[in-house]
Design a protein around this motif. Sequence first.
Motif: not given
Length: 392
Positions: A107, A112-115, A117-118, A120-121, A159, A161, A169
């Motif tokens: 990761l 990394n704008e998706q870091a 959400s990734r 959290s998942e 991270l 947001s 989040t």
Amino acid sequence: MTTKKSRYRRQIIKELFFSRLLSGTELSAKIDKSIPLTNKLLGELVSEGVVVEDHLGVSSGGRRPIVYSITSDALYVVSVAMDQLLTKIAIMDMSHRFVTQVDKISLPLANNEQALSRLSEEIQKVIQASGIAPSKIAGIGIAMPGFVDAQKGINHTFLKSQEKTVTETIAEVTGCKVFIDNDSSLIALAEQRFGAHKYHDNTLVINLGWGVGLGMILNGRLFRGDNGFAGEFSHIPLFTNNKLCECGKTGCLETETSLLVILEKAIKGLEEGRVSMLENLSVDNPETGFEAIIKAANKGDAFATELLSDVGYSIGRGVAVLIHILNPKMVIISGRGANAGKVWEAPIQQALNVHCIPRLAQNVKLSISAMGANAELMGAASLVMDNYEVYN
């Protein structure tokens, strides 16, 4: 809303988590409540199966006291350890044992704008796969690099947001309480709570990773600074090497000592014909590369040992500055780089001998942590339980 009684119960659970075994009298002193009230609360927790009477303690002249411990499955903590490239997630029980395998997830955090959400998942996946009921999870603790505001739940470096904080989040996805803090601070917390030298009140913990972090235990407490940003050891300007650091300055300690620098020097040396058991190193696979260097050094490879020794001396120069300012009792080398073990001791000590005023350095003990790669995960768990008594 947390009542006084529920808070006292949580205090007992917290103290038993960290101390493992305590008598009613010892718990009374730790939570600062009367012995009758403490014993009443212990009786309730025992009847609920949260706490057990473990055995009889040592007598100080009268009857031998009953000693209590928390049951392993009373609660669980989700521990997350992050660096710029890799995230590790595991679930720990109240006996400090990992009840799930340590999941390792690639990761990257930079740009990394998706870091978030990734992350959290992935945490939610681990919780669901464990089969542990959310009600049994005391919280999620996350150790992460960067400028972390633990109180606000924000990481100013990674991270980011626009809508919610990091903690908000992840809590929304998992349904659990979430706590974050800087990775080096939490490694220091782990050493204070579980390390071999936990009884020293003034300890500096050097976190050897992709940067060189610092956690400080001063006067028996974790020192975070005015807004949580204390310990940016990597960015002390020690060199006139004209190398640009990621912070935007030049000559920072990190430009000569990070694990990535060690890997780059190893690759360059091999290209120049240095003889070594090392081979096929690549900056595209830094995790594997650095692990190979540590293994080679531990096997006596001269080139790998030289690489670590050169870096160790530079780290020692930085530590000398800290000793002059903070006058610690103990300096602990921890984090993933500590897996190189005693290879670090001689060069760091040599630097202290050269750069430290003897009167300040003579009583400082240098130690290599035995916690290794688990230090950050243990620190993340400690963060949750340190806060357990005060949240709903």
